[in-house]
Structure formats: structure tokens, C-alpha cells
Design a protein around this motif. Structure first.
Motif, PDB file in Angstrom:
ATOM      1  N   LEU A   1      57.063  39.119  52.836  1.00 35.23           N
ATOM      2  CA  LEU A   1      56.000  37.900  53.094  1.00 35.23           C
ATOM      3  C   LEU A   1      56.520  36.802  52.077  1.00 35.23           C
ATOM      4  O   LEU A   1      57.937  37.087  51.670  1.00 35.23           O
ATOM      5  CB  LEU A   1      54.744  38.207  52.033  1.00 35.23           C
ATOM      6  CG  LEU A   1      54.203  39.843  52.388  1.00 35.23           C
ATOM      7  CD1 LEU A   1      52.617  40.470  51.129  1.00 35.23           C
ATOM      8  CD2 LEU A   1      53.646  39.752  53.650  1.00 35.23           C
TER       9      LEU A   1
ATOM     10  N   LEU B   1      53.987  30.832  51.539  1.00 31.27           N
ATOM     11  CA  LEU B   1      53.070  30.592  52.358  1.00 31.27           C
ATOM     12  C   LEU B   1      52.264  31.219  51.701  1.00 31.27           C
ATOM     13  O   LEU B   1      50.924  30.954  51.146  1.00 31.27           O
ATOM     14  CB  LEU B   1      52.896  32.046  53.408  1.00 31.27           C
ATOM     15  CG  LEU B   1      51.782  32.172  54.510  1.00 31.27           C
ATOM     16  CD1 LEU B   1      51.167  30.739  54.738  1.00 31.27           C
ATOM     17  CD2 LEU B   1      52.118  33.199  55.317  1.00 31.27           C
ATOM     18  N   HIS B   2      51.768  32.261  50.545  1.00 30.61           N
ATOM     19  CA  HIS B   2      51.274  32.850  49.286  1.00 30.61           C
ATOM     20  C   HIS B   2      51.893  32.206  47.908  1.00 30.61           C
ATOM     21  O   HIS B   2      50.807  32.643  47.389  1.00 30.61           O
ATOM     22  CB  HIS B   2      51.845  34.274  49.203  1.00 30.61           C
ATOM     23  CG  HIS B   2      51.300  35.696  50.214  1.00 30.61           C
ATOM     24  ND1 HIS B   2      50.291  35.534  50.547  1.00 30.61           N
ATOM     25  CD2 HIS B   2      52.363  35.446  51.659  1.00 30.61           C
ATOM     26  CE1 HIS B   2      49.930  36.200  51.980  1.00 30.61           C
ATOM     27  NE2 HIS B   2      51.741  36.341  52.172  1.00 30.61           N
ATOM     28  N   ARG B   3      52.673  31.218  47.746  1.00 30.89           N
ATOM     29  CA  ARG B   3      51.575  30.163  47.098  1.00 30.89           C
ATOM     30  C   ARG B   3      52.731  30.600  45.496  1.00 30.89           C
ATOM     31  O   ARG B   3      51.846  30.301  44.854  1.00 30.89           O
ATOM     32  CB  ARG B   3      51.091  28.980  46.204  1.00 30.89           C
ATOM     33  CG  ARG B   3      49.873  28.847  47.048  1.00 30.89           C
ATOM     34  CD  ARG B   3      49.076  27.625  47.005  1.00 30.89           C
ATOM     35  NE  ARG B   3      47.994  28.834  46.709  1.00 30.89           N
ATOM     36  CZ  ARG B   3      47.085  28.571  46.176  1.00 30.89           C
ATOM     37  NH1 ARG B   3      46.944  27.166  45.110  1.00 30.89           N
ATOM     38  NH2 ARG B   3      46.146  29.649  45.839  1.00 30.89           N
ATOM     39  N   LEU B   4      53.623  31.569  45.804  1.00 28.62           N
ATOM     40  CA  LEU B   4      54.134  33.000  44.192  1.00 28.62           C
ATOM     41  C   LEU B   4      55.782  31.940  43.560  1.00 28.62           C
ATOM     42  O   LEU B   4      56.265  31.457  44.347  1.00 28.62           O
ATOM     43  CB  LEU B   4      54.928  33.937  45.281  1.00 28.62           C
ATOM     44  CG  LEU B   4      53.976  34.592  45.770  1.00 28.62           C
ATOM     45  CD1 LEU B   4      55.408  36.105  46.554  1.00 28.62           C
ATOM     46  CD2 LEU B   4      52.903  35.706  45.088  1.00 28.62           C
TER      47      LEU B   4
ATOM     48  N   SER C   1      39.728  34.367  46.599  1.00 31.10           N
ATOM     49  CA  SER C   1      41.117  33.874  46.399  1.00 31.10           C
ATOM     50  C   SER C   1      41.652  32.732  45.172  1.00 31.10           C
ATOM     51  O   SER C   1      42.462  32.180  44.658  1.00 31.10           O
ATOM     52  CB  SER C   1      41.630  33.597  47.561  1.00 31.10           C
ATOM     53  OG  SER C   1      41.312  32.608  48.174  1.00 31.10           O
TER      54      SER C   1
ATOM     55  N   THR D   1      46.935  41.254  47.689  1.00 35.05           N
ATOM     56  CA  THR D   1      45.672  41.153  48.546  1.00 35.05           C
ATOM     57  C   THR D   1      46.538  39.253  48.890  1.00 35.05           C
ATOM     58  O   THR D   1      47.316  38.697  49.653  1.00 35.05           O
ATOM     59  CB  THR D   1      44.729  40.422  48.361  1.00 35.05           C
ATOM     60  OG1 THR D   1      43.791  41.861  47.406  1.00 35.05           O
ATOM     61  CG2 THR D   1      43.817  39.936  49.010  1.00 35.05           C
ATOM     62  N   THR D   2      46.317  38.870  47.415  1.00 33.79           N
ATOM     63  CA  THR D   2      46.578  37.134  47.046  1.00 33.79           C
ATOM     64  C   THR D   2      48.384  37.277  47.233  1.00 33.79           C
ATOM     65  O   THR D   2      48.445  35.869  46.844  1.00 33.79           O
ATOM     66  CB  THR D   2      45.331  36.168  46.893  1.00 33.79           C
ATOM     67  OG1 THR D   2      45.062  36.496  45.259  1.00 33.79           O
ATOM     68  CG2 THR D   2      44.043  36.397  47.056  1.00 33.79           C
ATOM     69  N   GLY D   3      48.802  38.225  46.076  1.00 33.46           N
ATOM     70  CA  GLY D   3      50.206  37.717  45.770  1.00 33.46           C
ATOM     71  C   GLY D   3      49.134  37.486  43.216  1.00 33.46           C
ATOM     72  O   GLY D   3      50.553  38.001  42.933  1.00 33.46           O
TER      73      GLY D   3
ATOM     74  N   ASP E   1      51.891  37.755  40.529  1.00 33.18           N
ATOM     75  CA  ASP E   1      53.267  36.264  40.658  1.00 33.18           C
ATOM     76  C   ASP E   1      52.439  36.002  38.613  1.00 33.18           C
ATOM     77  O   ASP E   1      53.672  36.229  38.178  1.00 33.18           O
ATOM     78  CB  ASP E   1      52.477  35.525  41.095  1.00 33.18           C
ATOM     79  CG  ASP E   1      53.370  34.129  41.513  1.00 33.18           C
ATOM     80  OD1 ASP E   1      54.332  34.729  41.597  1.00 33.18           O
ATOM     81  OD2 ASP E   1      52.691  33.265  41.261  1.00 33.18           O
TER      82      ASP E   1
ATOM     83  N   SER F   1      49.399  45.491  52.384  1.00 31.62           N
ATOM     84  CA  SER F   1      48.542  44.640  52.720  1.00 31.62           C
ATOM     85  C   SER F   1      48.164  44.171  53.282  1.00 31.62           C
ATOM     86  O   SER F   1      48.604  44.551  54.673  1.00 31.62           O
ATOM     87  CB  SER F   1      49.641  43.495  52.666  1.00 31.62           C
ATOM     88  OG  SER F   1      48.709  42.471  52.042  1.00 31.62           O
TER      89      SER F   1
ATOM     90  N   SER G   1      47.513  41.264  54.836  1.00 36.98           N
ATOM     91  CA  SER G   1      48.000  39.609  55.198  1.00 36.98           C
ATOM     92  C   SER G   1      49.302  39.729  55.904  1.00 36.98           C
ATOM     93  O   SER G   1      49.495  40.605  56.610  1.00 36.98           O
ATOM     94  CB  SER G   1      49.132  39.400  53.947  1.00 36.98           C
ATOM     95  OG  SER G   1      49.932  37.724  54.383  1.00 36.98           O
TER      96      SER G   1
END
Length: 221
Positions: free
Chosen positions: A45, A49-52, A158, A190-192, A196, A217, A219
Motif C-alpha cells: 500500500l 495515499l493513506h496519509r501514513l 474515516s 482499513t484506513t491505516g 500509524d 484489506s 483497499s
């Protein structure tokens, strides 16, 4: 030899079947080729994209759908921990494909003690403990703890998940983490937000780097 005989007898009484379709297979937990193809969906992933902000990246083994989704829900919400063999088998298949160069230790995402008592186990530990040791990784199930009870992430939109999980974790025995490259594992990404926040907590006490591995996931990227 006795163990082999017992296994053979059990296989006669309870013959191994594919978790997806029920077709006969060689061992318990194994998936037949037709079911394995759509289930095994190895991917990395995108942190951006997942704002990690803290997790360096996350590998996913399966798509969270179909038989995998049902198995995970049965383990998490219906106490059917005997179904973990089918998911652990998928992890073993992934091990030969995904490389975790330089990993020093594996840390599972923890449950709050109250929820663990209610469930009787942490499903992430069930799924990853044996796999981790077979890969030769140091398994550290007790260094990261969830000290604040939170709402289940799946119940929240989310945009509220990061706030819900913020400050929920703490590291004990930080000397086991300092200077190490950690593989953080969880059952579902899911959203991470949860992973994170865990990575943030581990880095704060001196972990060199934290990467992720989740079984499933929904995603796409």
C-alpha cells in the motif's frame, strides 16, 4: 511417529477441506488452487495515499472479501479461533513472496485488556505468532499495550478514526524496541489509522523504522 499416527487418524475422521469451497486438500488450512487465486492478493500500500505519517509502508496478503472476510469475522466476533489455521496457511504462502529485509522484531497491534478478556484472545497474535517464529523473527507480543479503551474503529467514519485512536498506546520494555527495525502486524488494514498510531508510539521510544503487514484489506492501493 505417534504424532504422525494421531494426525492420520484425525484426518480420517475430519478430512482436510478447502476453506473456500470444501474440496478435499492435503492438509488442514490449505486452500485449493481455484480458491487460492482470487484470495491471495499480495500488494504494497502507498503511505502517501493513506496519509501514513509514521508507518513506512504496509504489505497486504489478501483481499478482505469472500471466505477471508467470513473467517476473520468468525474468529473476531464469534469465538471460532479454530478457524485461524486457514488464514495462517495464507500467511505461510505469502512468506515466500514478500521479503522483509533487515527486520529485527515483529510486534502485533494490541487489544485493550477489557476486549481481550471478552474475546479470550488477540486474533492478531493467533494469526502471526507461529508465522513470525517460523520466519526467524523475534516475536514481541507484550511491548506495545493499548492503555486507553477506544470505540471500535469499524464503527466510525474515516475522518474520526485518527482522533479516536490518538494516544491509545504505550510501550513497555522500550529497551527491546530501541534501535530496531520493527514489523508491525494486524489482521485488517482499513484506513491505516490504528497501525500509524502504533508506529508513532514505537518510533517515539527509539525504533529505527516501522513497517506494516496486514492479513487483509479492502483497499486497492
Amino acid at each position: 511417529m505417534l504424532g504422525t499416527l494421531v494426525k492420520a487418524c484425525l484426518d480420517l475422521v475430519y478430512p482436510p477441506k478447502c476453506p473456500g469451497c470444501g474440496k478435499a486438500v492435503a492438509e488442514h488450512g490449505q486452500w485449493c488452487p481455484l480458491c487460492l487465486g482470487p484470495v491471495l492478493s499480495l500488494k504494497a500500500l502507498s503511505p502517501a495515499l493513506h496519509r501514513l505519517k509514521h508507518l513506512a509502508g504496509c504489505f497486504i496478503v489478501c483481499q478482505y472479501s469472500g471466505a477471508v472476510r467470513h473467517l476473520l469475522q468468525d474468529i473476531k466476533f464469534h469465538g471460532e479461533d479454530n478457524k485461524q489455521a486457514a488464514l495462517a496457511w495464507l500467511l505461510t504462502q505469502a512468506a515466500g513472496t514478500v521479503r522483509f529485509a533487515g527486520i529485527d522484531a515483529v510486534v502485533p497491534v494490541p487489544l485493550h485488556p477489557k476486549r481481550r478478556r471478552e474475546r479470550g484472545y488477540n486474533q492478531t497474535e493467533l494469526l502471526f505468532s507461529s508465522w513470525s517464529r517460523k520466519q526467524g523473527f523475534l516475536w514481541l507480543p507484550d511491548v506495545l499495550i493499548r492503555e486507553r479503551e477506544t470505540l471500535p474503529q469499524w464503527e466510525l467514519p474515516s475522518n474520526e478514526r485518527r482522533k479516536n485512536i490518538r494516544g491509545a498506546f504505550r510501550v513497555q520494555k522500550s529497551n527491546l524496541i530501541q534501535g530496531k527495525r520493527i514489523l508491525l502486524v494486524d489482521d485488517i488494514f482499513t484506513t491505516g489509522a490504528t497501525m500509524d498510531e502504533c508506529a508513532k508510539t514505537l518510533l517515539a521510544v527509539g525504533a529505527e523504522k516501522v513497517e506494516g503487514l496486514a492479513l487483509a484489506s479492502s483497499s486497492r492501493g
